[in-house]
Design an enzyme around this catalytic site. Sequence first.
Site, PDB file in Angstrom:
ATOM      1  N   GLU A  90       1.150  -0.885  -0.226  1.00  0.00           N
ATOM      2  CA  GLU A  90       0.135  -0.215   0.341  1.00  0.00           C
ATOM      3  C   GLU A  90       0.721   1.043   0.238  1.00  0.00           C
ATOM      4  O   GLU A  90       1.770   0.863   0.537  1.00  0.00           O
ATOM      5  CB  GLU A  90      -0.783   0.109   1.000  1.00  0.00           C
ATOM      6  CG  GLU A  90      -2.272  -1.191   0.754  1.00  0.00           C
ATOM      7  CD  GLU A  90      -2.606  -1.303   2.196  1.00  0.00           C
ATOM      8  OE1 GLU A  90      -2.824  -0.666   3.377  1.00  0.00           O
ATOM      9  OE2 GLU A  90      -4.421  -1.108   2.317  1.00  0.00           O
ATOM     10  N   CYS A 103       3.441   8.643   1.794  1.00  0.00           N
ATOM     11  CA  CYS A 103       3.841   7.658   2.398  1.00  0.00           C
ATOM     12  C   CYS A 103       4.316   5.693   1.384  1.00  0.00           C
ATOM     13  O   CYS A 103       3.387   5.037   1.208  1.00  0.00           O
ATOM     14  CB  CYS A 103       2.573   7.605   3.186  1.00  0.00           C
ATOM     15  SG  CYS A 103       3.244   5.904   4.784  1.00  0.00           S
ATOM     16  N   CYS A 110       6.877  -6.969   7.307  1.00  0.00           N
ATOM     17  CA  CYS A 110       7.542  -7.077   7.849  1.00  0.00           C
ATOM     18  C   CYS A 110       8.483  -7.788   8.381  1.00  0.00           C
ATOM     19  O   CYS A 110       7.583  -8.416   9.568  1.00  0.00           O
ATOM     20  CB  CYS A 110       7.880  -5.701   8.568  1.00  0.00           C
ATOM     21  SG  CYS A 110       8.623  -4.569   9.505  1.00  0.00           S
ATOM     22  N   CYS A 114       5.576  -5.088  15.929  1.00  0.00           N
ATOM     23  CA  CYS A 114       5.958  -3.916  16.433  1.00  0.00           C
ATOM     24  C   CYS A 114       3.945  -4.727  16.969  1.00  0.00           C
ATOM     25  O   CYS A 114       3.710  -4.854  16.042  1.00  0.00           O
ATOM     26  CB  CYS A 114       5.578  -3.048  16.023  1.00  0.00           C
ATOM     27  SG  CYS A 114       7.960  -2.272  15.487  1.00  0.00           S
ATOM     28  N   CYS A 117       1.652  -2.464  15.250  1.00  0.00           N
ATOM     29  CA  CYS A 117       1.572  -2.383  13.708  1.00  0.00           C
ATOM     30  C   CYS A 117       0.319  -3.955  13.178  1.00  0.00           C
ATOM     31  O   CYS A 117       0.405  -4.842  13.784  1.00  0.00           O
ATOM     32  CB  CYS A 117       2.824  -2.306  13.324  1.00  0.00           C
ATOM     33  SG  CYS A 117       2.609  -2.035  11.619  1.00  0.00           S
ATOM     34  N   CYS A 332       6.910   4.452  10.767  1.00  0.00           N
ATOM     35  CA  CYS A 332       7.484   3.537  10.290  1.00  0.00           C
ATOM     36  C   CYS A 332       6.764   2.756  10.345  1.00  0.00           C
ATOM     37  O   CYS A 332       6.342   0.942  10.684  1.00  0.00           O
ATOM     38  CB  CYS A 332       8.596   2.931  11.617  1.00  0.00           C
ATOM     39  SG  CYS A 332       9.395   2.077  11.383  1.00  0.00           S
TER      40      CYS A 332
END
Length: 347
Positions: A90, A103, A110, A114, A117, A332
């Site tokens: 995205e 962005c 990932c 986290c 997230c 992030c």
Amino acid sequence: MQNIFELEYSKVENILNNIGEKSYRIKQIYQWIFQKKITNFSQMSSLSKNLRNYLEETFTIGLPKIVTINNSVDGSQKFLLELSDKTNIEMVLIPHLNKNTLCISSQVGCARKCSFCATAQMGLIRNLTIAEIVGQVYLAQLELGDKRLTNIVFMGMGEPFDNYDNVISAVKMLQNKEMFKISPRRITLSTSGVIPGIEKLSREGIRVKLAISLNSAIPEKRKTLMPITNKYSIPELKKTLQNYSHRTHFPVTFEYVMIRNFNMGKDDIKALIKFVGDLSCKINLIPWNSLNYLSYESPSKMEITDFSEKLKRINSAVTIRKSRGNDINAACGQLAFHSINDKNSLL
Ligand code: SF4
């Protein structure tokens, strides 16, 4: 055939110099691509027929495919993109006053886990290629038409320093005057705190704005939010940032997602003030936007104001990032705009 967006300018220049083309020809090719937005070599009429044939046989100009565009009431647009292997990423375009910020993602998923997230829940599928990173920017420029894309933030999916080489090559292309021509001051790399990446960036003298997704300066809390803290501790991160500032003289921005009853108490402020200390930095406070599959809570307006007022007592610029509808709330790669439906479509 190679995607021309996979190659830095000097590499394309070398390839074409080797077949006897002068450097001004390369400039012409890039003028077609970047100024006239022509992505078909056969239409580049100022080039010789031979060169056009050579380009068509040697390079492609491949871009991610736009699957859907979701428009927010505040004007932001979220793009779901499909890559050549059918994986999805995205990007979000955020117009605000005279700025257009994009962005972008650096990985499919990932690995950093986290806990706040949405992207983390996908795990890491793969790194993006250079062409897939800059392709997002090119697509956004096509979408914007006559309007200028002013800022790029690597805050989409992925940890940019886990894909260091491709991200840095992409940054060089974004800054190249013959290509995207975006000022270093307008490109932000946001990291969860990958120390080797920060060190390498400062040693190589790459000019960009560095943002650290901090979210807590208390080790145990940060470990809960960001397991990377188990590998790269808070004191080590601080030391690395001091060296970074010393070497580059660039300020650092800290992103701090405010979560009610978790990281907004007296101890959190004390730890944050101690951590920030003498670093030349800004602090960006981001109110957590509740996602119904994560248990964290959003702070109230009063809690946000109170927290930011207390932080302003330290010698740093503290800003509260305005939430862009419910679409954008990113630090992030914290793609809070991954609603559960979007997430399902990505998995
Ligand atoms: S916040 Fe950034 S580093 Fe952490 S899991 Fe999400 S995308 Fe990865």
